[in-house]
Design an enzyme around this catalytic site. Structure first.
Site, PDB file in Angstrom:
ATOM      1  N   CYS A 276       0.796  -1.237   0.000  1.00 41.69           N
ATOM      2  CA  CYS A 276       0.000   0.000   0.000  1.00 41.69           C
ATOM      3  C   CYS A 276       0.822   1.277   0.000  1.00 41.69           C
ATOM      4  O   CYS A 276       0.734   2.063  -0.942  1.00 41.69           O
ATOM      5  CB  CYS A 276      -0.938  -0.014   1.196  1.00 41.69           C
TER       6      CYS A 276
HETATM    7  C1  UGA Z   1      -1.459   0.357   5.497  1.00 40.57           C
HETATM    8  C2  UGA Z   1      -2.281   1.307   6.397  1.00 40.57           C
HETATM    9  O1  UGA Z   1      -1.787   1.253   7.742  1.00 40.57           O
HETATM   10  C3  UGA Z   1      -3.757   0.947   6.361  1.00 40.57           C
HETATM   11  O2  UGA Z   1      -4.518   1.898   7.113  1.00 40.57           O
HETATM   12  C4  UGA Z   1      -4.239   0.973   4.901  1.00 40.57           C
HETATM   13  O3  UGA Z   1      -5.608   0.632   4.783  1.00 40.57           O
HETATM   14  C5  UGA Z   1      -3.419  -0.032   4.099  1.00 40.57           C
HETATM   15  O4  UGA Z   1      -2.019   0.355   4.171  1.00 40.57           O
HETATM   16  C6  UGA Z   1      -3.956  -0.005   2.677  1.00 40.57           C
HETATM   17  O5  UGA Z   1      -3.783   1.004   1.997  1.00 40.57           O
HETATM   18  O6  UGA Z   1      -4.659  -0.940   2.283  1.00 40.57           O
HETATM   19  P1  UGA Z   1      -0.361  -2.086   5.822  1.00 40.57           P
HETATM   20  O7  UGA Z   1       0.280  -1.891   4.482  1.00 40.57           O
HETATM   21  O8  UGA Z   1      -1.026  -3.368   6.142  1.00 40.57           O
HETATM   22  O9  UGA Z   1      -1.501  -0.955   6.065  1.00 40.57           O
HETATM   23  O10 UGA Z   1       0.809  -1.889   6.853  1.00 40.57           O
HETATM   24  P2  UGA Z   1       1.230  -0.958   8.063  1.00 40.57           P
HETATM   25  O11 UGA Z   1       1.019  -1.671   9.344  1.00 40.57           O
HETATM   26  O12 UGA Z   1       0.638   0.382   7.945  1.00 40.57           O
HETATM   27  O13 UGA Z   1       2.822  -0.885   7.808  1.00 40.57           O
HETATM   28  C7  UGA Z   1       3.373  -0.437   6.584  1.00 40.57           C
HETATM   29  C8  UGA Z   1       4.879  -0.379   6.644  1.00 40.57           C
HETATM   30  O14 UGA Z   1       5.301   0.694   7.496  1.00 40.57           O
HETATM   31  C9  UGA Z   1       5.560  -1.635   7.190  1.00 40.57           C
HETATM   32  O15 UGA Z   1       6.678  -1.934   6.362  1.00 40.57           O
HETATM   33  C10 UGA Z   1       6.017  -1.240   8.583  1.00 40.57           C
HETATM   34  O16 UGA Z   1       7.175  -1.935   8.987  1.00 40.57           O
HETATM   35  C11 UGA Z   1       6.327   0.241   8.374  1.00 40.57           C
HETATM   36  N1  UGA Z   1       6.255   1.050   9.624  1.00 40.57           N
HETATM   37  C12 UGA Z   1       5.069   1.202  10.273  1.00 40.57           C
HETATM   38  C13 UGA Z   1       7.395   1.685  10.100  1.00 40.57           C
HETATM   39  O17 UGA Z   1       8.506   1.565   9.528  1.00 40.57           O
HETATM   40  N2  UGA Z   1       7.308   2.447  11.232  1.00 40.57           N
HETATM   41  C14 UGA Z   1       6.140   2.620  11.892  1.00 40.57           C
HETATM   42  O18 UGA Z   1       6.127   3.348  12.920  1.00 40.57           O
HETATM   43  C15 UGA Z   1       4.992   1.983  11.415  1.00 40.57           C
END
Ligand code: UGA
Length: 447
Positions: A276
């Protein structure tokens, strides 16, 4: 008692299946259509096609009770036998970052053809993430052309973005923070609002009613904000590394206590991955440029994220000087814990760089190994356990913060590795404890 509307879902990926099972688990009659016959066969047996906590049980229950039925490529039936249809097909990226609308457009053609055969008013709801203007300028004309009917009079059209996180997508479906309903016509927006009021009763989240384009933009703006928060804290982490004794974790904790900033999504690391954020930030940039505006902030978000994983390589070189012939252990392959998804995983550029420097790579992940084999084939080795992975390694890079890695102690690294050098790419280890016993470098930690 009011009759519940029947609902159909086109496309049963993450979003489509969670939506279909969420509705079916609350008693709605749901038809789910997908072009992939294998997926539908599994779903009809009650087996989810991906790992998502809580989904399996409710899917089996919904199939057994007859509330959910999977259909192969049967959009016509889905339209004729229901009152509302969600479109949740994929919107992949094109090489220039803009989104590829082919699946949305072909679904719209089939929906339009079915609408031609239907007398009653039907609501089509775009749930796939699409750039602002798509529902109005691409979907609506196709539906009108194929159905020979008028949008807003003979049928309705809504845009209803999802905010589901992988790993808690099913729970997020049942407990939303907010519902965004963009509608072309008031009647279709009202019908969808009624559905959500009933679905979430008695704890109905805030419902935002708006235009189709605003709804589309809300989704991109939300993901771009979260991605920017991550690139922001990674920038602060990179500054911290230059300042003796500075620590980004403490900075983030203190910043997060300011209510205007908040504590979430301030974990510095090797950058964001997944299906995403990378795709949506690129698509928003491309869309904005098409409208003649260069979104400099988003370009920076993206650039910071592109460079961030390569810090792991710089750290490795700082310790080992040359990487050729060195054995590098990688802990974690998935783009985040609790998933086997490796789309845009930060480990991919890390491993590619290590290999191009002539290093030998051995990797371990609790669930993503088979996925990794489709990407790296036999160019790297795959370990069956942490111990197996660390054995005789010259350096270890922690890439994904799986719970089982958090339990490791300095001794686990010391007793297995050739040289105990650890790079903590996700800040899961206590620097004081680890740096006393081994050569320890972590993102955002001034030495
Ligand atoms: C993300 C959004 O959080 C959802 O709200 C959205 O609906 C979704 O994309 C989408 O567009 O369908 P997701 O891709 O499942 O969800 O993952 P996240 O938990 O948001 O993490 C994304 C990335 O950010 C991961 O690689 C994670 O390691 C990284 N991350 C997250 C960080 O590096 N630091 C943080 O503090 C949080």
């Amino acid at each position: 008692m009011k009759k519940q509307p029947r609902i159909s879902v086109i496309g049963v990926g993450y979003v489509g299946l969670c939506t279909a099972v969420g509705l079916a688990s609350k008693g709605y009659q749901v038809l789910a259509s997908d072009i992939d016959a294998e997926k539908i066969a599994k779903i009809n047996k009650g087996i989810p096609t991906f790992h998502e906590p809580g989904l399996q049980e409710k899917l089996t229950e919904s199939i057994t009770k007859g509330n959910l039925k999977g259909l192969v490529n049967a959009i016509d039936r889905a339209i004729l036998e229901t009152e509302l249809t969600y479109v949740a097909v994929g919107t992949p990226s094109k090489p220039d970052g803009s989104i590829d609308l082919q699946y949305i457009e072909s679904a719209a053609v089939s929906i339009g053809k079915a609408l031609k055969l239907k007398d009653a008013y039907h609501v089509t709801i775009i749930k796939s993430t699409v750039v602002p203007g798509t529902t109005q300028n691409s979907v609506k004309p196709i539906l009108e052309r194929e159905s020979k009917k008028k949008c807003g009079k003979d049928f309705g059209l809504c845009m209803n973005p999802e905010f589901l996180r992988q790993g808690s997508a099913f729970q997020d479906t049942l407990n939303a923070d907010r519902v965004v309903i963009g509608s072309y016509d008031k009647q279709s927006g009202d019908k969808l609002e009624d559905l959500y009021k009933e679905f979430y009763s008695p704890k109905v989240p805030p419902i935002i009613r708006t235009t189709l384009s605003t709804a589309e933009l809300i989704k991109y703006a939300s993901n771009a904000m979260l991605a920017t928060k991550i690139s922001f804290i990674n920038t602060i982490a990179n500054i911290c590394e230059k300042i003796p004794r500075a620590d980004v974790k403490v900075v983030a904790t203190a910043m997060g206590l300011d209510k205007r900033i908040g504590p979430l999504f301030l974990d510095a690391g090797l950058g964001y991955g997944g299906s995403c954020f990378p795709k949506d930030v690129k698509a928003l940039i491309a869309c904005s440029e098409q409208f003649g505006y260069i979104p400099e902030l988003l370009n920076s978000t993206e650039n910071v994220n592109k460079k961030q994983p390569l810090k792991a390589i710089d750290f490795c070189k700082k310790h080992l000087k040359v990487l050729e012939g060195k054995k590098i252990a990688i802990l974690g392959l998935a783009f985040k814990p609790d998933t086997d998804d490796m789309r845009e995983a930060r480990v991919i550029p890390i491993i590619n760089n290590l290999l191009s420097e002539g290093a030998q790579v051995i990797a371990y992940d609790p669930v993503a190994t088979s996925m990794a084999k489709t990407i790296f084939k036999d160019s790297i080795c795959y370990a069956n356990s942490v111990t197996d992975c660390l054995k005789k390694a010259d350096c270890c890079i922690l890439v994904t913060e799986w719970p089982e890695f958090k339990k490791l102690t300095p001794d686990d690294f010391i007793k297995n590795m050739k040289q105990p050098i650890l790079i903590d790419g996700r800040r899961i280890y206590e620097p004081k404890e680890f740096s006393k016993k081994l050569k320890f470098t972590a993102i955002g930690l001034g030495q």
